[in-house]
Write an enzyme that holds these catalytic residues in place. Structure first.
Site, mmCIF file in Angstrom:
data_model
loop_
_atom_site.group_PDB
_atom_site.id
_atom_site.type_symbol
_atom_site.label_atom_id
_atom_site.label_comp_id
_atom_site.label_asym_id
_atom_site.label_seq_id
_atom_site.Cartn_x
_atom_site.Cartn_y
_atom_site.Cartn_z
ATOM 1 N N ARG A 13 0.689 -1.151 0.012
ATOM 2 C CA ARG A 13 -0.047 -0.146 0.177
ATOM 3 C C ARG A 13 0.852 1.316 0.022
ATOM 4 N NH1 ARG A 13 -0.676 0.502 6.056
ATOM 5 N NH2 ARG A 13 0.165 -1.185 6.935
ATOM 6 N N ASN A 57 9.206 -9.515 7.544
ATOM 7 C CA ASN A 57 8.801 -8.817 8.648
ATOM 8 C C ASN A 57 10.227 -8.202 8.924
ATOM 9 O OD1 ASN A 57 8.636 -7.435 11.236
ATOM 10 N ND2 ASN A 57 7.869 -9.264 12.125
ATOM 11 N N ASN A 83 11.666 0.774 1.499
ATOM 12 C CA ASN A 83 10.668 1.880 1.469
ATOM 13 C C ASN A 83 9.893 1.492 3.083
ATOM 14 O OD1 ASN A 83 8.216 3.551 0.928
ATOM 15 N ND2 ASN A 83 7.414 1.435 1.212
ATOM 16 N N TYR A 148 10.757 7.418 15.556
ATOM 17 C CA TYR A 148 10.676 7.575 14.049
ATOM 18 C C TYR A 148 11.753 8.606 13.393
ATOM 19 C CZ TYR A 148 8.373 8.283 9.594
ATOM 20 O OH TYR A 148 7.941 8.316 8.151
HETATM 21 P P1 NAP Z 1 2.099 2.637 5.119
HETATM 22 O O1 NAP Z 1 1.037 3.186 3.824
HETATM 23 O O2 NAP Z 1 1.876 2.826 6.266
HETATM 24 O O3 NAP Z 1 2.639 1.356 4.417
HETATM 25 C C1 NAP Z 1 3.827 0.923 5.136
HETATM 26 C C2 NAP Z 1 4.224 -0.551 4.238
HETATM 27 O O4 NAP Z 1 5.251 -0.900 5.131
HETATM 28 C C3 NAP Z 1 3.150 -1.452 4.161
HETATM 29 O O5 NAP Z 1 3.522 -1.974 2.888
HETATM 30 C C4 NAP Z 1 3.645 -2.508 5.336
HETATM 31 O O6 NAP Z 1 3.091 -3.781 5.058
HETATM 32 C C5 NAP Z 1 5.026 -2.271 5.206
HETATM 33 N N1 NAP Z 1 5.443 -2.821 6.767
HETATM 34 C C6 NAP Z 1 4.929 -2.446 8.021
HETATM 35 N N2 NAP Z 1 5.451 -3.057 8.848
HETATM 36 C C7 NAP Z 1 6.658 -3.821 8.362
HETATM 37 C C8 NAP Z 1 7.448 -4.698 8.874
HETATM 38 N N3 NAP Z 1 7.694 -4.668 10.228
HETATM 39 N N4 NAP Z 1 8.448 -5.140 8.036
HETATM 40 C C9 NAP Z 1 8.288 -5.121 6.676
HETATM 41 N N5 NAP Z 1 7.169 -4.219 6.078
HETATM 42 C C10 NAP Z 1 6.403 -3.585 7.029
HETATM 43 O O7 NAP Z 1 3.233 3.522 4.849
HETATM 44 P P2 NAP Z 1 3.744 5.024 3.853
HETATM 45 O O8 NAP Z 1 3.025 6.150 4.131
HETATM 46 O O9 NAP Z 1 3.409 4.378 2.398
HETATM 47 O O10 NAP Z 1 5.301 5.192 4.108
HETATM 48 C C11 NAP Z 1 6.203 4.359 3.280
HETATM 49 C C12 NAP Z 1 7.788 4.925 3.525
HETATM 50 O O11 NAP Z 1 7.517 6.121 3.481
HETATM 51 C C13 NAP Z 1 7.973 4.646 5.140
HETATM 52 O O12 NAP Z 1 9.384 4.187 5.345
HETATM 53 C C14 NAP Z 1 7.653 5.886 5.700
HETATM 54 O O13 NAP Z 1 8.417 6.285 6.836
HETATM 55 C C15 NAP Z 1 8.021 6.964 4.662
HETATM 56 N N6 NAP Z 1 7.277 8.279 4.591
HETATM 57 C C16 NAP Z 1 6.040 8.370 4.569
HETATM 58 C C17 NAP Z 1 5.340 9.512 4.779
HETATM 59 C C18 NAP Z 1 4.003 9.756 4.511
HETATM 60 O O14 NAP Z 1 3.560 11.180 4.714
HETATM 61 N N7 NAP Z 1 3.152 8.816 4.380
HETATM 62 C C19 NAP Z 1 6.218 10.935 4.812
HETATM 63 C C20 NAP Z 1 7.453 10.842 4.960
HETATM 64 C C21 NAP Z 1 7.965 9.161 4.981
HETATM 65 P P3 NAP Z 1 1.489 -4.237 5.384
HETATM 66 O O15 NAP Z 1 0.777 -3.587 4.493
HETATM 67 O O16 NAP Z 1 1.673 -5.793 5.320
HETATM 68 O O17 NAP Z 1 1.307 -3.760 6.827
#
Ligand code: NAP
Length: 241
Positions: A13, A57, A83, A148
Protein backbone atom coordinates in the site's frame (compact mmCIF):
# COMPACT_ATOMS: atom_id res chain seq x y z
CA UNK A 1 16.09 -9.19 -23.21
CA UNK A 2 16.28 -10.17 -19.54
CA UNK A 3 14.66 -7.64 -17.23
CA UNK A 4 16.65 -5.93 -14.48
CA UNK A 5 15.42 -6.71 -10.98
CA UNK A 6 14.07 -4.11 -8.59
CA UNK A 7 13.23 -4.90 -4.97
CA UNK A 8 10.71 -2.78 -3.06
CA UNK A 9 9.95 -3.44 0.62
CA UNK A 10 6.48 -2.63 1.94
CA UNK A 11 4.72 -2.50 -1.42
CA UNK A 12 1.25 -3.56 -0.31
CA UNK A 13 0.00 0.00 0.00
CA UNK A 14 0.91 3.68 0.11
CA UNK A 15 4.23 4.90 -1.23
CA UNK A 16 5.68 1.38 -1.70
CA UNK A 17 2.77 0.31 -3.90
CA UNK A 18 3.26 3.39 -6.10
CA UNK A 19 7.02 2.77 -6.32
CA UNK A 20 6.51 -0.88 -7.30
CA UNK A 21 4.03 0.14 -10.00
CA UNK A 22 6.30 2.84 -11.36
CA UNK A 23 9.36 0.54 -11.53
CA UNK A 24 7.21 -2.12 -13.19
CA UNK A 25 6.19 0.45 -15.82
CA UNK A 26 9.86 1.40 -16.24
CA UNK A 27 10.53 -2.19 -17.33
CA UNK A 28 11.89 -3.85 -14.18
CA UNK A 29 10.94 -7.25 -12.82
CA UNK A 30 9.73 -6.19 -9.36
CA UNK A 31 10.20 -8.26 -6.21
CA UNK A 32 8.07 -6.76 -3.45
CA UNK A 33 7.08 -7.47 0.14
CA UNK A 34 4.14 -7.31 2.53
CA UNK A 35 3.81 -8.49 6.11
CA UNK A 36 0.98 -10.97 5.40
CA UNK A 37 0.08 -13.67 2.88
CA UNK A 38 -3.01 -11.66 1.98
CA UNK A 39 -0.85 -8.62 1.18
CA UNK A 40 1.53 -10.76 -0.85
CA UNK A 41 -1.36 -12.18 -2.88
CA UNK A 42 -2.74 -8.71 -3.59
CA UNK A 43 0.67 -7.46 -4.76
CA UNK A 44 1.13 -10.49 -7.02
CA UNK A 45 -2.22 -9.82 -8.66
CA UNK A 46 -1.24 -6.20 -9.31
CA UNK A 47 2.24 -6.95 -10.65
CA UNK A 48 1.22 -9.87 -12.86
CA UNK A 49 3.92 -11.79 -14.69
CA UNK A 50 6.51 -9.03 -14.32
CA UNK A 51 6.82 -9.26 -10.58
CA UNK A 52 6.34 -11.28 -7.45
CA UNK A 53 6.08 -10.79 -3.70
CA UNK A 54 7.03 -12.46 -0.45
CA UNK A 55 6.23 -12.03 3.22
CA UNK A 56 8.77 -9.91 5.08
CA UNK A 57 8.90 -8.71 8.66
CA UNK A 58 11.81 -6.30 8.88
CA UNK A 59 12.02 -6.55 12.65
CA UNK A 60 12.73 -10.28 12.42
CA UNK A 61 16.28 -11.27 11.40
CA UNK A 62 15.25 -14.68 10.04
CA UNK A 63 12.48 -13.15 7.94
CA UNK A 64 14.96 -10.64 6.47
CA UNK A 65 17.39 -13.43 5.65
CA UNK A 66 14.68 -15.52 4.00
CA UNK A 67 13.44 -12.55 1.95
CA UNK A 68 16.97 -11.78 0.73
CA UNK A 69 17.38 -15.39 -0.34
CA UNK A 70 14.07 -15.35 -2.22
CA UNK A 71 14.70 -11.98 -3.88
CA UNK A 72 18.19 -12.80 -5.08
CA UNK A 73 17.13 -16.13 -6.60
CA UNK A 74 16.17 -14.17 -9.73
CA UNK A 75 19.73 -12.89 -10.15
CA UNK A 76 21.58 -9.78 -8.97
CA UNK A 77 19.33 -6.99 -7.82
CA UNK A 78 19.82 -3.75 -9.77
CA UNK A 79 17.58 -1.48 -7.70
CA UNK A 80 16.78 -1.78 -4.01
CA UNK A 81 14.17 0.51 -2.47
CA UNK A 82 14.11 0.32 1.32
CA UNK A 83 10.61 1.73 1.67
CA UNK A 84 8.77 -0.13 4.43
CA UNK A 85 8.46 1.79 7.66
CA UNK A 86 6.29 2.21 10.72
CA UNK A 87 5.46 4.83 13.32
CA UNK A 88 4.70 4.36 17.01
CA UNK A 89 4.12 7.93 18.07
CA UNK A 90 3.98 9.13 21.62
CA UNK A 91 5.67 11.76 23.76
CA UNK A 92 9.06 10.80 25.14
CA UNK A 93 7.94 10.39 28.75
CA UNK A 94 5.30 7.88 27.66
CA UNK A 95 7.49 6.10 25.12
CA UNK A 96 8.06 2.47 26.07
CA UNK A 97 11.19 0.51 25.22
CA UNK A 98 9.12 -1.49 22.77
CA UNK A 99 7.91 1.67 20.97
CA UNK A 100 11.52 2.67 20.51
CA UNK A 101 12.91 -0.77 19.65
CA UNK A 102 10.28 -1.78 17.11
CA UNK A 103 10.57 1.46 15.12
CA UNK A 104 14.38 1.36 15.08
CA UNK A 105 14.38 -2.37 14.25
CA UNK A 106 11.91 -1.99 11.39
CA UNK A 107 12.95 1.32 9.85
CA UNK A 108 16.71 1.23 10.39
CA UNK A 109 18.04 -2.24 11.29
CA UNK A 110 15.67 -3.83 8.75
CA UNK A 111 17.05 -1.63 5.98
CA UNK A 112 20.58 -2.57 7.06
CA UNK A 113 19.77 -6.29 6.86
CA UNK A 114 18.03 -6.12 3.48
CA UNK A 115 20.76 -3.95 1.98
CA UNK A 116 23.45 -6.34 3.19
CA UNK A 117 21.56 -9.23 1.65
CA UNK A 118 21.43 -7.58 -1.78
CA UNK A 119 24.91 -6.13 -1.80
CA UNK A 120 27.07 -9.06 -2.89
CA UNK A 121 25.21 -9.41 -6.19
CA UNK A 122 25.43 -5.67 -6.87
CA UNK A 123 29.16 -5.59 -6.12
CA UNK A 124 29.81 -8.57 -8.37
CA UNK A 125 27.82 -6.96 -11.17
CA UNK A 126 29.45 -3.58 -10.48
CA UNK A 127 26.07 -1.93 -10.67
CA UNK A 128 23.43 -0.93 -8.15
CA UNK A 129 20.97 1.72 -7.11
CA UNK A 130 20.02 1.76 -3.44
CA UNK A 131 17.24 4.17 -2.55
CA UNK A 132 16.21 4.58 1.08
CA UNK A 133 12.92 6.19 1.98
CA UNK A 134 13.57 8.63 4.80
CA UNK A 135 11.26 11.44 5.95
CA UNK A 136 11.22 15.20 6.28
CA UNK A 137 11.21 14.69 10.06
CA UNK A 138 14.64 13.02 9.88
CA UNK A 139 15.90 16.57 9.31
CA UNK A 140 13.30 18.66 11.15
CA UNK A 141 12.41 16.44 14.11
CA UNK A 142 8.82 16.22 15.34
CA UNK A 143 7.36 16.15 18.83
CA UNK A 144 5.94 12.72 19.63
CA UNK A 145 8.15 11.00 17.07
CA UNK A 146 11.57 10.72 18.78
CA UNK A 147 11.83 7.05 17.77
CA UNK A 148 10.70 7.61 14.16
CA UNK A 149 12.85 10.74 13.67
CA UNK A 150 15.91 8.93 15.06
CA UNK A 151 15.31 6.04 12.66
CA UNK A 152 15.05 8.41 9.70
CA UNK A 153 18.07 10.54 10.69
CA UNK A 154 19.87 7.19 11.04
CA UNK A 155 18.90 6.04 7.57
CA UNK A 156 20.31 9.27 6.13
CA UNK A 157 23.68 8.69 7.85
CA UNK A 158 23.57 5.08 6.64
CA UNK A 159 22.93 6.39 3.11
CA UNK A 160 25.93 8.74 3.13
CA UNK A 161 28.30 6.13 4.58
CA UNK A 162 27.28 3.47 2.07
CA UNK A 163 27.55 5.96 -0.79
CA UNK A 164 31.18 6.50 0.18
CA UNK A 165 31.87 2.78 0.51
CA UNK A 166 30.23 1.77 -2.74
CA UNK A 167 30.77 4.62 -5.21
CA UNK A 168 33.84 3.01 -6.75
CA UNK A 169 31.74 -0.11 -7.45
CA UNK A 170 29.29 1.93 -9.50
CA UNK A 171 26.63 1.59 -6.83
CA UNK A 172 24.80 4.78 -5.94
CA UNK A 173 23.06 5.19 -2.59
CA UNK A 174 20.53 7.95 -2.05
CA UNK A 175 17.58 8.76 0.16
CA UNK A 176 14.23 10.32 -0.66
CA UNK A 177 12.69 12.32 2.17
CA UNK A 178 8.94 12.75 1.65
CA UNK A 179 6.99 15.48 3.39
CA UNK A 180 3.37 14.67 4.17
CA UNK A 181 2.00 12.18 1.66
CA UNK A 182 -1.59 10.94 1.50
CA UNK A 183 -1.31 7.32 2.74
CA UNK A 184 -2.58 5.21 5.66
CA UNK A 185 0.28 6.66 7.71
CA UNK A 186 -1.04 10.23 7.44
CA UNK A 187 -4.69 9.08 7.61
CA UNK A 188 -4.01 8.51 11.30
CA UNK A 189 -3.67 12.29 11.80
CA UNK A 190 -6.70 14.24 13.04
CA UNK A 191 -8.30 16.90 10.80
CA UNK A 192 -6.89 19.52 13.15
CA UNK A 193 -3.35 18.15 12.80
CA UNK A 194 -3.75 18.02 9.01
CA UNK A 195 -4.98 21.63 8.88
CA UNK A 196 -2.02 22.86 10.94
CA UNK A 197 0.29 21.06 8.52
CA UNK A 198 -1.38 22.43 5.40
CA UNK A 199 -0.95 26.02 6.58
CA UNK A 200 2.81 25.45 6.55
CA UNK A 201 3.07 23.78 3.14
CA UNK A 202 3.68 26.37 0.38
CA UNK A 203 2.08 24.01 -2.17
CA UNK A 204 -0.98 23.91 0.16
CA UNK A 205 -1.69 20.20 -0.29
CA UNK A 206 -0.47 16.77 0.76
CA UNK A 207 1.77 14.96 -1.70
CA UNK A 208 0.64 11.86 -3.59
CA UNK A 209 2.48 8.51 -3.38
CA UNK A 210 3.05 8.69 -7.16
CA UNK A 211 5.07 11.90 -6.66
CA UNK A 212 7.53 9.99 -4.45
CA UNK A 213 7.54 7.08 -6.92
CA UNK A 214 8.59 9.39 -9.77
CA UNK A 215 11.54 10.63 -7.71
CA UNK A 216 12.58 7.05 -6.96
CA UNK A 217 12.28 6.16 -10.64
CA UNK A 218 14.55 9.08 -11.50
CA UNK A 219 17.19 8.03 -8.93
CA UNK A 220 17.08 4.49 -10.33
CA UNK A 221 17.55 5.70 -13.89
CA UNK A 222 20.69 6.37 -15.94
CA UNK A 223 19.91 10.09 -15.68
CA UNK A 224 20.89 9.91 -12.00
CA UNK A 225 24.15 8.00 -12.56
CA UNK A 226 26.31 10.71 -10.95
CA UNK A 227 24.05 11.38 -7.95
CA UNK A 228 25.04 9.59 -4.77
CA UNK A 229 24.96 10.20 -1.02
CA UNK A 230 22.10 12.68 -1.39
CA UNK A 231 18.82 13.17 0.39
CA UNK A 232 16.22 14.36 -2.08
CA UNK A 233 13.41 16.24 -0.34
CA UNK A 234 9.93 15.97 -1.86
CA UNK A 235 7.72 18.00 0.45
CA UNK A 236 5.84 20.78 -1.35
CA UNK A 237 8.23 23.31 0.21
CA UNK A 238 7.45 22.44 3.85
CA UNK A 239 11.18 22.40 4.60
CA UNK A 240 13.68 24.28 2.46
CA UNK A 241 17.45 24.42 2.42
P1 NAP B 1 2.07 2.77 4.93
O1 NAP B 1 0.97 3.17 4.00
O2 NAP B 1 1.78 2.68 6.39
O3 NAP B 1 2.68 1.36 4.42
C1 NAP B 1 3.71 0.77 5.12
C2 NAP B 1 4.27 -0.40 4.36
O4 NAP B 1 5.30 -1.01 5.16
C3 NAP B 1 3.23 -1.49 4.11
O5 NAP B 1 3.49 -2.11 2.89
C4 NAP B 1 3.47 -2.46 5.27
O6 NAP B 1 3.08 -3.80 4.99
C5 NAP B 1 4.98 -2.38 5.40
N1 NAP B 1 5.42 -2.77 6.74
C6 NAP B 1 4.90 -2.38 7.93
N2 NAP B 1 5.56 -2.96 8.94
C7 NAP B 1 6.51 -3.76 8.38
C8 NAP B 1 7.48 -4.66 8.90
N3 NAP B 1 7.64 -4.85 10.21
N4 NAP B 1 8.26 -5.33 8.03
C9 NAP B 1 8.13 -5.14 6.68
N5 NAP B 1 7.22 -4.32 6.14
C10 NAP B 1 6.41 -3.64 6.97
O7 NAP B 1 3.32 3.74 4.82
P2 NAP B 1 3.67 4.86 3.73
O8 NAP B 1 3.04 6.12 4.18
O9 NAP B 1 3.45 4.36 2.37
O10 NAP B 1 5.25 5.02 4.03
C11 NAP B 1 6.24 4.37 3.24
C12 NAP B 1 7.60 4.92 3.66
O11 NAP B 1 7.60 6.33 3.48
C13 NAP B 1 7.95 4.68 5.13
O12 NAP B 1 9.31 4.43 5.26
C14 NAP B 1 7.61 6.00 5.78
O13 NAP B 1 8.34 6.21 6.96
C15 NAP B 1 7.98 6.97 4.68
N6 NAP B 1 7.33 8.26 4.77
C16 NAP B 1 5.97 8.39 4.66
C17 NAP B 1 5.40 9.65 4.74
C18 NAP B 1 3.92 9.88 4.61
O14 NAP B 1 3.51 11.03 4.75
N7 NAP B 1 3.10 8.88 4.31
C19 NAP B 1 6.21 10.77 4.96
C20 NAP B 1 7.57 10.60 5.08
C21 NAP B 1 8.12 9.34 4.98
P3 NAP B 1 1.58 -4.32 5.37
O15 NAP B 1 0.62 -3.67 4.40
O16 NAP B 1 1.66 -5.79 5.18
O17 NAP B 1 1.34 -3.90 6.78
Amino acid sequence: MEKSIAVVTGASRGIGAAIAQSLLEAGYFVVASATSDKGVQAIKEKLGENGTAYVLNLSDKDSCQEFCKQATEFGPVAVLVNNAGITKDTLMLRMKDDDWDSVIETNLSGAFRITKGMLKGMMKKRFGRIINISSIVGTMGNPGQANYCASKAGIEGFTRSLAQELGSRNITVNAVAPGFIATDMTDELTEEQKNVMLVNIPMARLGQPEEIAKTVKFLASDDAAYITGQVLHVNGGLNMG
